[in-house]
Design an enzyme around this catalytic site. Structure first.
Site, PDB file in Angstrom:
ATOM      1  N   CYS A 164       5.475   2.230   4.318  1.00 17.49           N
ATOM      2  CA  CYS A 164       6.800   1.928   3.757  1.00 17.49           C
ATOM      3  C   CYS A 164       7.422   3.239   3.280  1.00 17.49           C
ATOM      4  O   CYS A 164       7.989   3.325   2.201  1.00 17.49           O
ATOM      5  CB  CYS A 164       6.724   0.895   2.642  1.00 17.49           C
ATOM      6  SG  CYS A 164       5.597   1.300   1.299  1.00 17.49           S
ATOM      7  N   ASP A 197      -9.913  -4.059   1.240  1.00 16.32           N
ATOM      8  CA  ASP A 197      -9.136  -3.270   0.289  1.00 16.32           C
ATOM      9  C   ASP A 197     -10.092  -2.652  -0.720  1.00 16.32           C
ATOM     10  O   ASP A 197     -11.115  -3.257  -1.076  1.00 16.32           O
ATOM     11  CB  ASP A 197      -8.089  -4.115  -0.436  1.00 16.32           C
ATOM     12  CG  ASP A 197      -7.007  -3.232  -1.054  1.00 16.32           C
ATOM     13  OD1 ASP A 197      -5.993  -2.976  -0.365  1.00 16.32           O
ATOM     14  OD2 ASP A 197      -7.176  -2.788  -2.194  1.00 16.32           O
TER      15      ASP A 197
END
Length: 433
Positions: free
Chosen positions: A369, A271
């Site tokens: 999403c 990340d």
């Protein structure tokens, strides 16, 4: 305090999480839950409340008194939600104006809110003349995009779902038999819950509660995770000794799920955000599992990749998050139509950068999403055009809507948010020749 929260989010462009952190520090402990709940509800129904307020006002509230304009929204939401008698809602809002140093507004608030209460008592629908986007509780640009993608009726249904209160969903570490035993544990502690419809590891709580009250949460047996997010481990088709890359991994819910589903895999979690990577570590420690954690840019693997191909890659890329608006209603206020092109470019760059890291015969799961076609099926179609050695696999699942292009190629599955159910997601399973 709710009106002050709205000023920070809507007028100043702060995220709801950041603004809440500041506001709740000033609130009495007994009031914090109400402040948070009301802030979320006003933002979920923001477009409709603004329309209703503006129909009730004879003239706009001066810009220098923005907090009063937001106070009206709070009062209208209290009346709309029928959480208490209308007169009590009116009186509480009027008193808030005094406490915020706007005594001049008490008469205005009293008149406007009592007029609104009468409308409800008389059975009037304040939204009867509202535009379709307002009735869907969406900004114009988002409603237009969803209408273009899925049609006006579906866009309206999506708006209704995204304005609803989401369930608190848990993922049980283990197999379906473990879920059954955990449901017994919850029942023994008087926590009402039901199994999710599609994930064999999922549980929906009837009422949300603090995670500290969840049995075995601290031991890592249970985690908070939306049902749609739980499908990742099945789509990856994990097995022992596989090398797995979780790109864009923070906050680590899916990383933990992989390792709990198949402890024999070797996971590398990447990340770009150091602070968020700390949350990945916290999640793994709670679950008592280990992964290789790297702070790095998924689109620049040359800076962190060791040269050994991966068997599985999860590309859970940055997106508009339009599928989770009910959990993050500030998205409607902070996201702009102009944000989509840079987001899509970022998604494409991550996909292209990660593809060479996948071994022949390996599988990459592309996930968002989002409920916008531009980020989902259209993104995958463009990727397949750029990479002849890639194909999207059909999914033998009972959820979502299969997406196909004019040539008949499968392009993954779109999942819409469900009331009392899962959030909006998109998945494509890409196999390398």
């Amino acid at each position: 305090m709710v009106a002050q929260l709205l000023v920070q989010v809507v007028t100043q462009g702060q995220s709801l999480d950041v603004a809440l952190g500041r506001i709740l520090q000033q609130a009495q402990p007994t009031h914090r839950g109400l402040v948070q709940a009301m802030g979320y509800e006003v933002l979920r129904h923001y477009e409709a409340l603004v329309f209703w307020r503006d129909q009730l006002l004879e003239r706009p509230v001066p810009a220098k008194s923005a907090v009063v304009a937001f106070l009206i929204l709070v009062g209208l939401e209290r009346i709309r939600g029928a959480r208490r008698e209308a007169s009590r809602s009116v009186n509480a809002t009027v008193q808030a104006a005094r406490e915020l140093g706007h005594p001049w507004a008490t008469g205005l608030l009293n008149a406007v809110l009592r007029r609104a209460a009468r409308q409800i008592e008389e059975g009037q629908d304040p939204m009867s003349s509202a535009p379709a986007a307002v009735q869907a509780r969406m900004p114009d640009w988002l409603f237009a995009r969803l209408t273009a993608d899925w049609g006006a009726d579906q866009a309206g249904a999506l708006g209704e779902a995204l304005a609803s209160h989401p369930p608190m969903t848990l993922r049980i570490a283990g197999r379906e038999t473990d879920r059954a035993s955990y449901l017994d544990v919850l029942a023994a502690t008087d926590i009402a819950a039901t199994p999710t419809d599609f994930s064999p590891r999922g549980v929906n709580l009837q009422h949300p509660l603090d995670v500290d009250r969840l049995p075995q949460f601290a031991e890592g047996r249970v985690s908070v995770q939306d049902e749609a997010a739980q499908w990742v481990v099945d789509l990856l088709d994990l097995s022992r000794e596989q090398r797995v890359l979780d790109a864009c991994s923070a906050p680590g819910g899916k990383t933990l799920a992989m390792l709990q589903h198949e402890p024999g895999v070797h996971v590398t979690a990447v990340d770009i955000d150091l602070t968020r990577m700390a949350r990945v570590q916290e999640n793994l420690e709670r679950g008592k599992v280990v992964a290789r954690l790297i702070v790095g840019d998924a689109a620049q693997p040359s800076a962190w990749w060791d040269g050994e191909p991966f068997d599985r890659i999860l590309a859970d890329v940055p997106c508009s998050a339009t599928g989770v608006i009910r959990r993050h209603p500030d998205i409607k206020r902070l996201r702009r139509a102009d944000d989509l092109a840079p987001l899509c470019a970022r998604q494409a760059s991550i996909l292209d950068a990660l593809w060479p890291l996948l071994r022949s015969g390996g599988r990459m799961v592309y996930a968002t999403c989002s409920i916008l076609n531009q980020e989902n099926a259209a993104q995958v179609a463009a990727f397949l055009d750029r990479h002849p050695d890639a194909r999207a696999l059909p999914m033998n699942v009972s959820w979502g809507i299969e997406q196909r292009d004019a040539a008949g190629r499968t392009l993954g599955r779109q999942v819409f948010p469900q009331r009392e159910g899962h959030d909006g997601f998109y998945y494509a399973v890409l196999e390398k020749a």
